[in-house]
Scaffold this active site. Structure first.
Site, PDB file in Angstrom:
ATOM      1  N   HIS A  98       0.826  -1.203   0.000  1.00 15.97           N
ATOM      2  CA  HIS A  98       0.000   0.000   0.000  1.00 15.97           C
ATOM      3  C   HIS A  98       0.871   1.268   0.000  1.00 15.97           C
ATOM      4  O   HIS A  98       0.679   2.174  -0.813  1.00 15.97           O
ATOM      5  CB  HIS A  98      -0.930  -0.034   1.219  1.00 15.97           C
ATOM      6  CG  HIS A  98      -1.813   1.154   1.341  1.00 15.97           C
ATOM      7  ND1 HIS A  98      -3.121   1.158   0.897  1.00 15.97           N
ATOM      8  CD2 HIS A  98      -1.594   2.393   1.838  1.00 15.97           C
ATOM      9  CE1 HIS A  98      -3.655   2.346   1.129  1.00 15.97           C
ATOM     10  NE2 HIS A  98      -2.743   3.115   1.701  1.00 15.97           N
ATOM     11  N   GLU A  99       1.815   1.304   0.909  1.00 10.39           N
ATOM     12  CA  GLU A  99       2.643   2.522   1.010  1.00 10.39           C
ATOM     13  C   GLU A  99       3.489   2.711  -0.247  1.00 10.39           C
ATOM     14  O   GLU A  99       3.678   3.825  -0.712  1.00 10.39           O
ATOM     15  CB  GLU A  99       3.510   2.501   2.271  1.00 10.39           C
ATOM     16  CG  GLU A  99       2.741   2.299   3.589  1.00 10.39           C
ATOM     17  CD  GLU A  99       1.470   3.123   3.711  1.00 10.39           C
ATOM     18  OE1 GLU A  99       1.374   4.202   3.095  1.00 10.39           O
ATOM     19  OE2 GLU A  99       0.553   2.678   4.432  1.00 10.39           O
TER      20      GLU A  99
END
Ligand code: BES
Ligand code: ZN
Length: 605
Positions: free
Chosen positions: A299-300
């Site tokens: 996600h990051e």
């Protein structure tokens, strides 16, 4: 269910409702920071040299307005050292204080601000040595998103105001400083660290940490930073970082930020992860020992495209950041771990959306992805909507147009708008032109307007088939019916456990809870996601045997995603309300202000 007309949506204010600055008039294109980190009084003594530009001409630029929160301003001077008049205006709810600097003529190209942060600065968490894993040194970390950069750097603190920066960070000798930027020459013996961020970024991505921090490379352009006591475990957990960057580049084009490192913070870090450029900040609660929670890393990393390259213009457009990122996260999980796991995770998200929409506590208006958030705290978003419904919208588009066309569209979108802000109406125009090719019938058929501005979940959301979830759901039903545990597998993946626990009836007897715990030792789970799902069941069903573990969990980590639902459940059950209050009182001093802001609200109501 009926969507707002887009005409209305397009009429949202162009100015940033969460900033008091005037970058349209006087804007900093670069800031040179000199920061002295003072653990003894929990302040940063700062100097910010702003390089200015006047987009509408010097004549109009009578003042430079900046966002600040709790900053003590010591002096403001121009490039030649001449004093400039300034006023710190009264505090505005949620937004802090406008710093208004009077600009002489000719307008200065440089302004220097000398200041001191407040010990209560909302972006800063100062940890005592005992709050760290190693327990030897104090620790400081920042969390600037959404509107907290202004509490440690005077700036135009809106996502639409990008700038480059350089920084000199001074810490006590023996302490390591890291920033989400390129490292310059460091002199650790003197406690001096230098950094440079050559790409223009929005201030919510300013990030700094200082403490006992060690480093281990895991790939060509990837490394793990962590407290020494967690370094090895973290490096093992995140060993696939390099592979993830490669997968993301194949899908969406070259990684624009040079390195991708991760800093594992002490357990009070209030988020799972934060996409600070070049250096993701992460909670240690994603270290499960089996790489099963690394979707947070995916996600990051995804934010390196959606968010950090193409950025929501205001916090009302937040879904453009998080919805896209959650979609890409899922694509990366598919690339690295396969379709099965990706589809299970997408299905769990779908359940989250449905539960949020069905929850009587959710105001229906908050189930719209795009809405005017003026006057609201941007940290108080509806995660299942801006993240999961946003992702579900993109899954729907992918299914409709096919992967090759949709991937090409996204890649072109990131490339064409890199280092720019994006509003929702702008994005919709691009979508209409580049993906729908102007086909109005297809647009209506895809229910785009309903997805973006309507409430609830449109009927064309994609529901993946998952054989594995058919089994977890059957197992939950069988257990509910006659206590049979025959369908439950000890070696289930995290997603299967979460699906099984989520599919159980809301009310379980003590005997049922005991049977599950005896068979699978859920109270002792080392997987924070599974443990928190189990503890939710424990609180709802007064399963007292799990209370010591609950107390331990709430005291040893401060991730808001875990804290908020557990405290809400403790609050909602009359039998646990007092326990919840007492526990919160005990744990609160260790939590970050972003977490306490949310939990205070639970116990106040
Ligand atoms: N940027 C967010 C965290 C954030 C959002 C901080 C809003 C402050 C205000 C980050 O990318 C994020 O979404 N983290 C999630 C990861 C999860 C969805 C995989 C988290 O912390 O749980
Ligand atoms: Zn995110």
């Amino acid at each position: 269910m009926s969507p707002l007309p887009l005409i209305l949506a397009a009429a949202l204010p162009a100015a940033d409702p969460h900033s008091l600055a005037n970058p349209q008039i006087a804007r900093a294109t670069h800031v040179a920071l000199d920061l002295t980190v003072r653990f003894d009084d929990k302040t940063i003594a700062g100097r910010a040299d702003l390089t200015l530009e006047y987009p509408q001409g010097e004549a109009r630029a009578a003042t430079l307005d900046l966002d600040t929160r709790g900053l003590a301003i010591e002096s403001v001077t121009d490039g030649a050292g001449k004093t400039l008049a300034f006023a710190l205006e009264p505090p505005v709810k949620l937004l802090g204080q406008r710093l208004r600097i009077t600009l002489p003529e000719p307008r200065p190209k440089q302004v220097r601000i000398a200041y001191r942060t407040s010990p209560q600065a909302t972006a800063l968490q100062w940890l005592e040595p005992r709050q760290t894993t190693s327990g030897k040194q104090p620790f400081l970390f920042t969390q600037s998103q959404s509107v907290h950069a202004r509490s440690w750097v005077p700036c135009a603190d809106g996502p639409g105001a990008r700038l480059t920066y350089e920084a000199v960070v001074r810490v006590p000798a023996g302490t390591t400083a890291v920033m989400a930027a390129e490292a310059g020459s460091h002199d650790p013996a003197k406690g001096v660290f230098r950094f440079r961020m050559p790409q223009p970024i929005p201030p919510y991505l300013f990030a700094l940490a200082a403490g006992e921090i060690a480093r281990k490379d895991v790939g060509r352009r990837t490394a793990v930073y962590a407290e020494p006591a967690v370094l090895e475990k973290a490096a093992w957990e995140f060993a696939k970082m390099e592979e993830m960057v490669e997968a993301a580049e194949r899908l969406y084009g070259p990684y624009a930020w040079g390195r991708w490192d991760v800093l594992v913070l002490p357990p009070s870090f209030p988020f799972g992860g934060m996409e600070n450029p070049r250096l993701t900040f992460a909670t240690p609660t994603i270290i499960a020992g089996d790489r099963s929670l690394t979707n947070v890393m995916a996600h990051e990393l995804a934010h390196s495209w959606s968010g950090n390259l193409v950025t929501n213009a205001t916090w009302s457009d937040f879904w453009l950041n998080e919805g896209f990122t959650s979609y890409i996260e899922n694509r990366l999980i598919e690339e690295i771990y396969g379709k099965d796991r990706a589809q299970m995770e997408a299905l769990l998200s779908l359940r989250e959306i449905q539960e949020t929409i069905a929850n009587p506590r959710t105001a229906p208006a908050r189930t719209a992805m795009y809405r005017d958030t003026t006057g609201e705290d941007p940290d108080d978003y509806e995660g299942a909507i801006v993240y999961q419904k946003g992702a579900a919208f993109l899954h729907m588009l992918e299914t409709r147009f096919g992967r090759p066309a949709f991937d090409a569209f996204l890649r072109g979108y990131f490339d064409a708008h890199r280092f720019q802000g994006m509003t929702t109406p702008q994005f919709l125009e691009i979508l209409r032109r580049d993906l729908f090719k102007g086909d109005a019938a297809a647009w209506a058929d895809a229910k785009v307007d309903e997805w973006v501005t309507g409430t609830g979940l449109p009927s064309n959301a994609v529901v993946f088939a998952s054989e594995r979830f058919e089994k977890t759901r059957a197992a939950a039903q069988a257990f509910a019916k006659d206590g049979s545990l025959g369908g439950v597998r000890k070696d289930w993946a995290t997603a299967e456990w979460l699906d099984f626990l989520g599919a159980l009836p809301k009310d379980l007897t003590r005997a049922q809870m005991d049977a599950l715990d005896r068979a699978f030792a859920l109270t002792k789970s080392g997987n924070a996601e599974i443990l928190s799902a189990w503890l939710m069941l424990a609180v709802r069903n007064d399963y007292e045997a799990a209370y010591p573990a609950l107390e331990d969990f709430l005291l040893r980590q401060g991730r808001r995603k875990f804290l908020r639902p557990l405290y809400q459940a403790l609050h909602d059950n009359p039998k646990t309300l007092e326990r919840g209050k007492a526990l919160y009182q005990k744990a609160r001093p260790g939590y970050h202000s972003i977490a306490t802001a949310s939990i205070d609200a639970i116990f106040k109501s």
